[in-house]
Write an enzyme that holds these catalytic residues in place. Structure first.
Site, PDB file in Angstrom:
ATOM      1  N   TYR A 106      -6.078 -37.804 -14.525  1.00  0.00           N
ATOM      2  CA  TYR A 106      -4.917 -38.676 -14.317  1.00  0.00           C
ATOM      3  C   TYR A 106      -5.175 -40.041 -14.931  1.00  0.00           C
ATOM      4  CZ  TYR A 106      -7.262 -41.395 -10.651  1.00  0.00           C
ATOM      5  OH  TYR A 106      -8.123 -42.218  -9.962  1.00  0.00           O
TER       6      TYR A 106
ATOM      7  N   LYS B  86     -11.864 -39.195 -15.722  1.00  0.00           N
ATOM      8  CA  LYS B  86     -10.949 -39.621 -14.646  1.00  0.00           C
ATOM      9  C   LYS B  86     -10.239 -38.408 -14.061  1.00  0.00           C
ATOM     10  CE  LYS B  86      -7.678 -43.337 -13.601  1.00  0.00           C
ATOM     11  NZ  LYS B  86      -8.547 -44.113 -12.708  1.00  0.00           N
TER      12      LYS B  86
ATOM     13  N   GLU C 269     -19.867 -48.505  -8.618  1.00  0.00           N
ATOM     14  CA  GLU C 269     -18.556 -49.121  -8.850  1.00  0.00           C
ATOM     15  C   GLU C 269     -17.789 -49.102  -7.542  1.00  0.00           C
ATOM     16  OE1 GLU C 269     -16.536 -46.694 -11.744  1.00  0.00           O
ATOM     17  OE2 GLU C 269     -17.205 -44.852 -10.776  1.00  0.00           O
TER      18      GLU C 269
ATOM     19  N   LEU D 218     -16.780 -44.801 -14.209  1.00  0.00           N
ATOM     20  CA  LEU D 218     -15.595 -44.643 -15.042  1.00  0.00           C
ATOM     21  C   LEU D 218     -15.471 -45.853 -15.958  1.00  0.00           C
ATOM     22  CD1 LEU D 218     -12.932 -42.942 -15.495  1.00  0.00           C
ATOM     23  CD2 LEU D 218     -11.850 -44.648 -14.008  1.00  0.00           C
TER      24      LEU D 218
END
Length: 283
Positions: free
Chosen positions: A33, A147, A179, A204
């Site tokens: 996505y 992702k 993250e 990511l």
């Protein structure tokens, strides 16, 4: 009548949209996505988001459902049909539909779904005053650079953080911050260096992070790409996180430790202003 959404080549009212029972995104999380911010009727950093979408499907060997220019046209049409001025556009690509089987054939037709979400992205309480982030062990798989729609680890970490009274959560692996659960983590040292992790399979590659890095380079600001510990983050002069939906978000508490004086710092304020100015938003 609710929003108009895009599903499998058609724009339809959300009440009429249907996902097939045997869609692999539903059964296996076999999907990716992207989320693009929209501010004042303009998509922000969309070239970076579409490039990341193309990379993600490539890493999973999912064919593009449409040429990239047609995907961008779908986004524009979604904005127009829903009168979106401020909010986000969500795109979701699944491998396709087939009877449930861990193995998939190469002939599946990928499925593209898109919808808008109206929301205020600028001038929020968090951006004005900063947010608190909890610290939690990173529960996710090893290919976080893709992702994917497999977000259960993030959902659980965020829910636990909220139950503990925090606004969000930063994830930790091997004694180092990876993250945020849905954002890129940054800290600022006493001498003004901006620390964030280098690109790898552990995190990511953030589109807002990359856009901000370009602005920092133009301003002569130093970004040091390296991992940092929770303790280093808690002792930093400032901290912030970036994402399409939160832009540049000050972090004023990490775990039980206040960052700096507990208010968004001057460097974070400068970065917020730089990003909003580049996005065409009055500051």
């Amino acid at each position: 009548m609710g929003r108009i959404v895009y599903i499998h080549g058609q724009f339809v009212p959300e009440e009429e949209a249907r996902i097939g029972l045997f869609d692999r995104g539903f059964l296996f999380g076999d999907a990716i996505y992207e989320v693009t911010a929209v501010i004042n009727g303009r998509m922000i950093d969309n070239d970076l988001h579409l490039a990341r979408l193309e990379r993600s499907v490539g890493e999973l060997a999912i064919p593009l459902p449409l040429p990239m220019e047609e995907i961008a046209a779908v986004q524009m049409e979604l904005m127009a049909r829903n009168g979106l001025r401020d909010g986000t556009i969500y795109l979701h690509v699944s491998r396709g539909e087939a009877d449930r089987d861990f193995f998939y054939s190469d002939g599946l037709a990928p499925r593209l779904v898109g919808f808008t979400q109206a929301k205020v992205l600028t001038g929020t309480k968090g951006q004005r005053e900063g947010i608190s982030v909890d610290l939690a062990e990173d529960p996710r798989w090893q290919r976080r650079d893709i992702k994917t729609a497999m977000l259960l680890g993030q959902v659980m970490a965020k829910q636990a953080a909220r139950a503990r009274g925090f606004d969000d959560v930063w994830l930790v692996e091997g004694g180092l911050v990876t993250e945020g659960a849905s954002a890129t983590a940054h800290v600022i040292t006493a001498d003004g260096r901006i620390l964030t992790r280098a690109a790898s399979q552990a995190t990511l590659p953030g589109c807002t992070q990359r856009a901000l890095a370009r602005l920092c380079a133009a301003e002569g600001l130093t970004i040091e790409e390296r991992a940092f510990s929770p303790e280093e983050a808690q002792g930093a002069a400032e901290a912030f996180q970036t994402s399409a939906s939160s832009l540049v978000m000050p972090v004023v508490r990490i775990g039980e430790c206040t960052v700096g004086d507990g208010r968004p710092g001057p460097m974070t304020r400068k970065l917020q202003a730089l990003y909003l100015e580049a996005a065409g938003v009055p500051v």
